[in-house]
Design an enzyme around this catalytic site. Structure first.
Site, mmCIF file in Angstrom:
data_model
loop_
_atom_site.group_PDB
_atom_site.id
_atom_site.type_symbol
_atom_site.label_atom_id
_atom_site.label_comp_id
_atom_site.label_asym_id
_atom_site.label_seq_id
_atom_site.Cartn_x
_atom_site.Cartn_y
_atom_site.Cartn_z
ATOM 1 N N SER A 140 4.126 5.237 -6.110
ATOM 2 C CA SER A 140 3.080 5.520 -5.108
ATOM 3 C C SER A 140 2.979 6.879 -4.757
ATOM 4 O O SER A 140 2.339 7.119 -3.951
ATOM 5 C CB SER A 140 3.517 4.777 -4.030
ATOM 6 O OG SER A 140 3.008 3.224 -4.240
ATOM 7 N N TYR B 187 -5.346 3.070 -12.325
ATOM 8 C CA TYR B 187 -4.282 3.006 -11.111
ATOM 9 C C TYR B 187 -2.836 2.861 -11.807
ATOM 10 O O TYR B 187 -1.967 3.690 -11.278
ATOM 11 C CB TYR B 187 -4.788 2.099 -10.236
ATOM 12 C CG TYR B 187 -3.571 1.604 -9.035
ATOM 13 C CD1 TYR B 187 -3.551 2.704 -8.040
ATOM 14 C CD2 TYR B 187 -2.691 0.693 -9.318
ATOM 15 C CE1 TYR B 187 -2.557 2.303 -6.978
ATOM 16 C CE2 TYR B 187 -1.740 0.409 -8.088
ATOM 17 C CZ TYR B 187 -1.721 1.224 -7.490
ATOM 18 O OH TYR B 187 -0.601 0.820 -6.446
ATOM 19 N N TYR C 38 4.466 2.984 4.496
ATOM 20 C CA TYR C 38 3.915 1.448 4.943
ATOM 21 C C TYR C 38 4.463 1.148 6.302
ATOM 22 O O TYR C 38 4.704 1.826 7.176
ATOM 23 C CB TYR C 38 4.131 0.790 3.873
ATOM 24 C CG TYR C 38 3.902 1.346 2.445
ATOM 25 C CD1 TYR C 38 2.601 1.539 2.004
ATOM 26 C CD2 TYR C 38 5.076 1.761 1.508
ATOM 27 C CE1 TYR C 38 2.325 2.297 0.850
ATOM 28 C CE2 TYR C 38 4.600 2.467 0.432
ATOM 29 C CZ TYR C 38 3.382 2.681 -0.133
ATOM 30 O OH TYR C 38 3.137 3.314 -1.199
ATOM 31 N N VAL D 214 7.969 3.061 -5.321
ATOM 32 C CA VAL D 214 8.869 2.020 -5.882
ATOM 33 C C VAL D 214 9.777 2.385 -7.026
ATOM 34 O O VAL D 214 10.719 1.726 -7.124
ATOM 35 C CB VAL D 214 8.208 0.596 -5.987
ATOM 36 C CG1 VAL D 214 7.830 -0.012 -4.805
ATOM 37 C CG2 VAL D 214 7.245 0.595 -7.100
#
Ligand code: DON
Length: 309
Positions: free
Chosen positions: A70, A197, A245, A263
């Site tokens: 990410s 992605y 987040y 991650v």
């Protein structure tokens, strides 16, 4: 570690952090839902800092390539803003979600407009906008090209085996993409967006390369002019409020720097005008952010006094 003292000796600070991190015995677990990441040894730790003079200081496994996952969303966002500018905000919000990175819960009540560009749903919309009619290869080359330019390093690549690994297990992302599509918030086929992605997330970098790539966001002298000041401020604001987040408040509280996690266990942070910082340790906390990486970031912030607050 001691509190802020000046002048700062970054070598000593990094060495102290390395010692402290290795003295603990709970590294957390690497991401389990991406098979290629699940088998990475969690007891690894590397950190790199580029300071205002342009010097790069490293400790530990700072030259071991890892999956940036990410963290790539920051660079995809910069590329997409470069292509379509503020039009992006018609399709994606700029608010923290308070929910996990792969949550679907707000997407239904908010009619398929993701809260921000860093939750997976928002990142899928950003990738869709980056594609805008082009082939995945072209969109990926643009993001990779941006990262290589920012890092001044061409030896940065996509690990296609990680992308394939996520493709086999990425049911949640597939659900998110199809749900976005049902709200006409994708212009491309969901599978094309997902494939792009997954490959974007599978970019591999070392902590040293990532710290180099963050210099422009930190507004450091060597990288001035690569991004407008307004874009830097805005991307940093999103990193601070949404970059971790549902752990973003906690990260602001403990570290006080704009940061983006992945991650794969990487975190990119910027101390505006002072330094670009990257840390990597693959074991994660309950939010899916690097456990030792976050601890190290908190120690660094305390030792340097770099918190923006
Ligand atoms: O889409 C996913 O689930 C992963 N490719 C990236 C998620 C991620 O890195 C969340 N960050 N902590």
């Amino acid at each position: 570690m001691q509190g802020a003292s000046f002048p700062i000796d970054l070598n000593t600070i990094l060495f102290g952090i390395h010692e402290e991190i290795h003295a603990q015995d709970d590294w957390g677990m690497p991401a389990q839902y991406i098979p290629q990441l699940a088998c990475v040894d969690p007891a690894q730790f590397g950190m790199a800092i580029v300071d205002a003079s342009g010097k790069c200081i490293t400790v530990g496994d700072a030259d071991v390539p890892f999956s940036i996952q990410s963290v790539s969303k920051v660079f995809a966002l910069i590329s997409t803003l470069g292509r379509i500018g503020d039009q992006l905000w018609k399709r994606v919000g700029r608010e923290p979600s308070g929910a996990s990175f792969d949550s679907m819960v707000l997407l239904e009540s908010e009619n398929g407009r993701p809260r921000n560009p860093f939750v997976n749903a928002g990142a899928l919309v950003v990738t869709d906008a980056l594609l805008s009619g082009r082939e995945p290869k072209q969109a990926l080359a643009e993001v990779l090209g941006l990262i290589r330019t920012l890092a001044e390093d061409d030896d940065i690549h996509i690990d296609a085996s990680v992308a394939r690994s996520e493709q086999t297990t990425g049911a949640r992302n597939k659900a998110l993409a199809h749900y976005l599509d049902s709200h006409d918030n994708l212009t491309e086929e969901p599978d094309k967006v997902l494939g792009t992605y997954f490959h974007q997330c599978a970019i591999e970098m070392t902590a040293r390369q990532l710290a180099m790539a963050g210099r422009a966001l930190a507004g450091l002298p060597g990288a001035r002019g690569l991004m407008s000041k307004e874009r830097i401020r805005r991307v940093n604001a999103l990193m601070m409020t949404c970059g971790h987040y549902d752990g973003s408040g906690q990260f602001a509280f403990r570290v006080g720097l704009p940061g983006k996690s992945g991650v794969g266990g990487g975190i990119l942070m910027v101390a505006p005008g002072q330094a670009s910082i990257a840390v990597w340790s693959p074991g994660l906390d309950s939010y899916g952010n690097s456990k030792a990486g976050t601890d190290a970031a908190a120690l660094l912030s305390k030792a340097t006094g770099w918190s923006v607050f």
